[in-house]
Design an enzyme around this catalytic site. Structure first.
Site, PDB file in Angstrom:
ATOM      1  N   GLY A  87       0.548  -1.196   0.503  1.00 38.41           N
ATOM      2  CA  GLY A  87       0.151   0.790   0.049  1.00 38.41           C
ATOM      3  C   GLY A  87       0.670   1.023   0.101  1.00 38.41           C
ATOM      4  CG  LEU A  91       0.329   5.922   7.176  1.00 35.93           C
ATOM      5  CD1 LEU A  91      -0.174   5.052   7.965  1.00 35.93           C
ATOM      6  CD2 LEU A  91       1.087   7.108   8.120  1.00 35.93           C
ATOM      7  CB  ILE A 136      -3.980  -2.220  -5.730  1.00 34.67           C
ATOM      8  CG1 ILE A 136      -4.066  -3.479  -7.201  1.00 34.67           C
ATOM      9  CG2 ILE A 136      -4.322  -1.417  -5.509  1.00 34.67           C
ATOM     10  CD1 ILE A 136      -5.133  -4.361  -6.618  1.00 34.67           C
ATOM     11  CE1 TYR A 162      -9.477   1.982   8.345  1.00 34.38           C
ATOM     12  CE2 TYR A 162     -10.099   2.841   9.655  1.00 34.38           C
ATOM     13  CZ  TYR A 162      -9.285   2.612   9.449  1.00 34.38           C
ATOM     14  OH  TYR A 162      -7.419   2.838   9.381  1.00 34.38           O
TER      15      TYR A 162
HETATM   16  N1  SER Z   1      -8.197   8.419   9.299  1.00 39.64           N
HETATM   17  C1  SER Z   1      -8.893   7.797   9.837  1.00 39.64           C
HETATM   18  C2  SER Z   1     -10.227   7.347   8.815  1.00 39.64           C
HETATM   19  O1  SER Z   1     -11.036   8.722   9.001  1.00 39.64           O
HETATM   20  C3  SER Z   1      -9.461   6.871  11.195  1.00 39.64           C
HETATM   21  O2  SER Z   1      -8.346   6.205  10.909  1.00 39.64           O
HETATM   22  O3  SER Z   1     -11.000   6.516   8.672  1.00 39.64           O
END
Ligand code: SER
Length: 305
Positions: free
Chosen positions: A8, A13, A33, A138
């Site tokens: 990634g 990051l 990817i 998430y």
């Molecule tokens: N920055 C992320 C988000 O807003 C949180 O880990 O999904």
């Protein structure tokens, strides 16, 4: 940590980790990817992290000893297709773990998130071990990932380390599909003299961190002696907290103009289930964590980037 694979790598990051490691003269192999359209000053291979054999061959051929596994779909985007989010966030982690076992790699960094918390987590100042009841897909994948790394570390003597990142503020590499993205969007709007429609309400307080601190914290955690680490899942980590209203004030104080309309959408509900502040006393006492940039400096730096 000498020969590092970053998955990634073209994300928010990844791009910054590459720069950081190159400055330390470490070998970096980047995969993503997506096609790489700019010079990222390290070897790059375009491939899907779920292609286990391909990644495993790359690891072997390049004598990789550490993996920064950064692949993830963020919180807001994740809600579009929760099944796909699970597949990407969790299956990719499982794939990397299998590759580590096969190639005898112990050291992995995997980012977790403030999304693991939920409305029962003492959100005013969330401790290291609260009740965890995430409500976004998430957050659910991040909590599952934390449990998996604890389990695999124990079962296969791996050394996967993790941080619960707050919203990361970075102007050169932008996030995509997160709930904390409004910070960068508002700053961009101010710089481009555009009106901004904010998808969170004025007083929504969330923890944030400048990218420099996010990178530094991961490096510090990965360099810490294993015997110093008392948290086997993922460390709470903190820098400062901000609301859209305070961000707007900071932008004006720095001499920029900005017109903001507040129109909360579905992301408000996600933000309401996240902490206002985070207690990171364990990270401080175990491996000496301390954020370098406070709120004012982080916003000033980002406005003048
Ligand atoms: N920055 C992320 C988000 O807003 C949180 O880990 O999904």
């Amino acid at each position: 940590m000498n020969r590092i694979l970053i998955t990634g790598a073209l994300g928010q990051l990844g791009v910054e980790f590459i720069k950081y490691f190159k400055n330390l003269n470490l070998f970096v192999l980047a995969t993503d990817i997506r096609e790489c359209k700019k010079d990222i000053s390290c070897e790059f291979i375009q491939c899907d992290v779920l292609e286990k054999n391909k990644i495993s061959d790359l690891v072997k051929k390049n004598k990789i000893d550490t993996i920064f596994h950064l692949v993830a779909t963020l919180s807001a985007k994740g809600e579009e297709d929760p099944f796909k989010s699970w597949k990407l966030n969790i299956d990719s982690l499982q794939t990397i773990i299998k590759i580590c076992i096969k190639n005898k790699i112990k050291n992995v960094f995997w980012p977790s998130s403030i999304a693991v918390f939920g409305t029962d987590s003492e959100l005013e100042n969330v401790p290291q071990n609260p009740v965890l009841n995430p409500s976004s897909i998430y957050g659910i994948t991040k909590l599952a990932g934390e449990k998996l790394i604890e389990y695999y570390n124990q079962k296969f003597s791996l050394d996967i380390r993790s941080l619960r990142y707050p919203g990361i503020i970075s102007m050169s590499s932008k996030p995509g599909g997160g709930t904390t993205d409004y910070v960068m969007e508002m700053i961009d709007s101010a710089k481009n003299k555009k009106k901004y429609r904010c998808f969170l309400s004025k007083k929504t307080e969330l923890p944030m961190m400048l990218i420099d601190d996010a990178i530094q914290s991961a490096y510090q955690l990965m360099s810490a002696k294993k015997s110093c680490l008392s948290v086997s899942s993922s460390y709470n980590i903190s820098s400062f907290s901000i609301t859209p209203e305070i961000l707007k004030k900071q932008i004006l104080l720095n001499g920029f103009e900005i017109d903001v309309e507040f129109r909360p959408d579905f992301r408000q509900q996600i933000a309401n289930s996240w902490p206002k502040k985070i207690s990171d006393t364990k990270a401080k006492s175990d491996w000496g964590w301390k954020a370098k940039y406070n709120m004012e400096e982080s916003i000033r730096k980002s406005l003048n980037f």
